[in-house]
Write a protein that holds these residues in place. Structure first.
Motif, mmCIF file in Angstrom:
data_model
loop_
_atom_site.group_PDB
_atom_site.id
_atom_site.type_symbol
_atom_site.label_atom_id
_atom_site.label_comp_id
_atom_site.label_asym_id
_atom_site.label_seq_id
_atom_site.Cartn_x
_atom_site.Cartn_y
_atom_site.Cartn_z
ATOM 1 N N TYR A 1 -14.083 -10.647 7.739
ATOM 2 C CA TYR A 1 -14.580 -11.665 8.675
ATOM 3 C C TYR A 1 -15.300 -11.027 9.868
ATOM 4 N N HIS A 2 -14.595 -10.148 10.602
ATOM 5 C CA HIS A 2 -15.209 -9.500 11.776
ATOM 6 C C HIS A 2 -15.060 -7.986 11.738
ATOM 7 N N ALA A 3 -14.662 -7.453 10.571
ATOM 8 C CA ALA A 3 -14.641 -6.007 10.318
ATOM 9 C C ALA A 3 -13.626 -5.234 11.155
ATOM 10 N N TRP A 4 -12.570 -5.892 11.612
ATOM 11 C CA TRP A 4 -11.478 -5.127 12.200
ATOM 12 C C TRP A 4 -10.898 -4.226 11.114
ATOM 13 N N THR A 5 -10.492 -3.026 11.508
ATOM 14 C CA THR A 5 -10.004 -2.055 10.533
ATOM 15 C C THR A 5 -8.581 -1.622 10.860
ATOM 16 N N TYR A 6 -7.850 -1.292 9.783
ATOM 17 C CA TYR A 6 -6.447 -0.896 9.882
ATOM 18 C C TYR A 6 -6.217 0.319 8.993
ATOM 19 N N ASP A 7 -5.273 1.182 9.403
ATOM 20 C CA ASP A 7 -4.954 2.331 8.561
ATOM 21 C C ASP A 7 -3.830 1.976 7.593
ATOM 22 N N LEU A 8 -3.377 2.974 6.812
ATOM 23 C CA LEU A 8 -2.382 2.723 5.772
ATOM 24 C C LEU A 8 -1.001 2.419 6.339
ATOM 25 N N HIS A 9 -0.819 2.654 7.640
ATOM 26 C CA HIS A 9 0.431 2.280 8.296
ATOM 27 C C HIS A 9 0.341 0.878 8.906
ATOM 28 N N GLY A 10 -0.823 0.238 8.743
ATOM 29 C CA GLY A 10 -1.021 -1.087 9.320
ATOM 30 C C GLY A 10 -1.482 -1.074 10.756
ATOM 31 N N ASP A 11 -1.691 0.115 11.333
ATOM 32 C CA ASP A 11 -2.110 0.199 12.732
ATOM 33 C C ASP A 11 -3.589 -0.157 12.879
ATOM 34 N N LEU A 12 -3.907 -0.825 13.977
ATOM 35 C CA LEU A 12 -5.289 -1.197 14.258
ATOM 36 C C LEU A 12 -6.106 0.045 14.589
ATOM 37 N N LEU A 13 -7.254 0.196 13.894
ATOM 38 C CA LEU A 13 -8.139 1.328 14.151
ATOM 39 C C LEU A 13 -9.354 0.933 14.968
ATOM 40 N N GLY A 14 -9.981 -0.176 14.599
ATOM 41 C CA GLY A 14 -11.235 -0.499 15.268
ATOM 42 C C GLY A 14 -11.507 -1.988 15.349
ATOM 43 N N GLN A 15 -12.302 -2.344 16.391
ATOM 44 C CA GLN A 15 -12.763 -3.722 16.611
ATOM 45 C C GLN A 15 -14.264 -3.660 16.884
ATOM 46 N N VAL B 1 0.845 -1.194 0.000
ATOM 47 C CA VAL B 1 0.000 0.000 0.000
ATOM 48 C C VAL B 1 0.879 1.242 0.000
ATOM 49 N N ARG B 2 0.433 2.260 -0.723
ATOM 50 C CA ARG B 2 1.153 3.540 -0.704
ATOM 51 C C ARG B 2 0.486 4.461 0.314
ATOM 52 N N GLY B 3 1.283 4.932 1.262
ATOM 53 C CA GLY B 3 0.758 5.749 2.351
ATOM 54 C C GLY B 3 0.648 7.214 2.000
ATOM 55 N N GLU B 4 0.128 7.976 2.953
ATOM 56 C CA GLU B 4 -0.060 9.416 2.756
ATOM 57 C C GLU B 4 1.261 10.152 2.613
ATOM 58 N N ASP B 5 2.355 9.546 3.081
ATOM 59 C CA ASP B 5 3.674 10.140 2.946
ATOM 60 C C ASP B 5 4.356 9.752 1.634
ATOM 61 N N GLY B 6 3.645 9.022 0.771
ATOM 62 C CA GLY B 6 4.198 8.604 -0.503
ATOM 63 C C GLY B 6 5.002 7.328 -0.450
ATOM 64 N N GLN B 7 5.215 6.776 0.742
ATOM 65 C CA GLN B 7 6.015 5.579 0.894
ATOM 66 C C GLN B 7 5.171 4.320 0.690
ATOM 67 N N VAL B 8 5.792 3.301 0.091
ATOM 68 C CA VAL B 8 5.137 2.010 -0.030
ATOM 69 C C VAL B 8 5.469 1.172 1.202
ATOM 70 N N ARG B 9 4.445 0.564 1.775
ATOM 71 C CA ARG B 9 4.627 -0.343 2.908
ATOM 72 C C ARG B 9 4.109 -1.720 2.534
ATOM 73 N N ALA B 10 4.647 -2.727 3.182
ATOM 74 C CA ALA B 10 4.241 -4.104 2.927
ATOM 75 C C ALA B 10 3.885 -4.775 4.246
ATOM 76 N N PHE B 11 2.841 -5.587 4.212
ATOM 77 C CA PHE B 11 2.379 -6.297 5.406
ATOM 78 C C PHE B 11 1.988 -7.721 5.023
ATOM 79 N N LEU B 12 2.040 -8.603 5.992
ATOM 80 C CA LEU B 12 1.402 -9.895 5.828
ATOM 81 C C LEU B 12 -0.096 -9.629 5.691
ATOM 82 N N ASN B 13 -0.692 -10.151 4.636
ATOM 83 C CA ASN B 13 -2.104 -9.876 4.354
ATOM 84 C C ASN B 13 -2.977 -10.777 5.215
ATOM 85 N N ALA B 14 -2.927 -10.506 6.522
ATOM 86 C CA ALA B 14 -3.646 -11.345 7.479
ATOM 87 C C ALA B 14 -4.080 -10.496 8.666
ATOM 88 N N CYS B 15 -5.369 -10.477 8.935
ATOM 89 C CA CYS B 15 -5.890 -9.774 10.103
ATOM 90 C C CYS B 15 -5.310 -10.394 11.371
#
Length: 392
Positions: free
Chosen positions: A118-132, A82-96
């Motif tokens: 599955y349970h609608a957990w949400t993450y931002d473009l930095h991969g940080d958890l936003l909501g449960q 994903v490309r973040g708001e700072d223009g940087q590309v980040r990579a994550f394991l695609n797993a909640c």
């Protein structure tokens, strides 16, 4: 590719043509076919080549804008780019981090949030958890900062997005690319746009599938009714850059065309295919039609006689709307269909037959010719990586 480099390659082609030869390796190579079936070697390759080294995951043009994302399996690692708001590309394991569901699919635009289906957990473009949703109290006492998406080392260089699953820390991808870095950068891969993709399972070892792209020798025979109508098997010009390589397959009309033009008007790209081999498993093919193909061969997680091949097809610019865009889209669709048909039904059927011959146990070696230097360099590079791994 810079015009000066094109001119140099054309001069090399003309010289080889006049001498009735092609680029050559110093000697032939007798190649043990056990490397295509041995389970111990397959395990070492998966560990040392696909978990311990940089791998091309995408082009910069896959992620032109903030929030653009790509979900791709890099080997057996589901990866989210994903490309973040700072223009940087980040990579994550695609797993909640809750139950392991994938939070994204295919190419898309996430906006500012990834939502697990599955349970609608949400993450931002930095991969940080936003909501449960509906269950925050159910996870009381958990460290929310520790529940972000698992990061994967990633770097963007020369228009490539490169990841290294199974490693930690920053990637020195400029050192990894070595002498091919500047030439790749000259292609401006950030301006290419994703068009479509094909993923196929092939009944052969991943190295056999990759061998397909490492020599032009077979074009005149195997592809006589398809790409062989316009491209030459010989002479071919190739260069190695450490474990990487670049080969040029020349069009049959190139010599006549350049003979009619001054040198400052010579055009290699309109009459040839330029093929970059990026160790260990990626090929970028840039044919005269103007599109780009990224091919990747991945080993099966347990069976050395099977592999997965991924083709991503890119147009040189975004396709506009309207009648002009419709014509452009139809043109590139025909090119994609033709490319896939040639490789899947001509090349890969050969590799599957070769795999069956090897499995008979009666075939012990192949001979790589001097006229197949890229093939020799690829397998020598694998041998070197595995030897270093065994010594450590």
């Amino acid at each position: 590719m810079r015009h000066s480099a094109q001119v140099d390659l054309i001069h090399r082609f003309l010289k080889l043509r006049a001498d009735r030869t092609t680029d050559m390796a110093p000697d032939t190579r007798h190649h043990d076919v056990g490397v295509y079936v041995d389970e111990g070697r397959a395990t070492a390759e998966r560990a040392l080549l696909f978990r311990g080294r940089p791998l091309v995951a995408a082009l910069s043009g896959d992620l032109p804008d903030t929030g653009d994302c790509v979900a791709v399996d890099v080997g057996d690692v589901p990866t989210l780019l994903v490309r973040g708001e700072d223009g940087q590309v980040r990579a994550f394991l695609n797993a909640c981090r809750h139950r392991g569901s994938r939070v994204a699919q295919g190419h898309g635009h996430a906006g500012r949030v990834f939502t697990c289906p599955y349970h609608a957990w949400t993450y931002d473009l930095h991969g940080d958890l936003l909501g449960q949703p509906l269950a925050r109290d159910g996870f009381a006492g958990e460290d929310r900062e520790a529940l972000g998406l698992h990061p994967i080392p990633v770097a963007e260089v020369a228009g490539l997005v490169v990841v290294a699953p199974g490693t930690s820390g920053p990637l020195d991808v400029e050192d990894w690319l070595g002498g091919v870095h500047d030439e790749l950068a000259s292609w401006d891969f950030d301006r290419y746009r994703f068009f479509d993709e094909r993923v196929v399972e092939v009944d052969c070892n991943w190295k056999l599938a990759y061998d397909t792209f490492l020599e032009a020798y077979h074009i005149f025979s195997l592809h006589s009714r398809t790409v062989g109508k316009g491209l030459l098997s010989t002479p071919a010009v190739g260069d190695t850059f450490g474990p990487h390589g670049r080969g040029v397959v020349f069009g049959k009309q190139l010599a006549r065309t350049v003979a009619e033009l001054p040198e400052d008007e010579w055009d290699l790209l309109g009459h040839s295919s330029v093929v970059y081999q990026l160790f260990p498993n990626a090929v970028i093919n840039l044919p005269s039609s103007g599109h780009a193909e990224v091919w990747q061969a991945y080993p099966h997680p347990s069976d050395p006689s099977r592999c997965r091949v991924h083709l991503r097809f890119y147009t040189p610019e975004g396709i506009p709307e309207g009648p002009e865009g419709d014509r452009s889209r139809a043109f590139f669709q025909r090119n994609l269909d033709f490319t896939a048909e040639v490789v899947l039904t001509e090349d890969f059927q050969q590799q599957e037959a070769i795999q069956r011959n090897i499995a008979s146990g009666l075939m012990h070696e192949m001979v790589f010719g001097r006229n197949e230097p890229a093939l020799q360099n690829f397998h020598a590079s694998i041998d070197a990586v595995l030897a270093r791994g065994a010594a450590e």
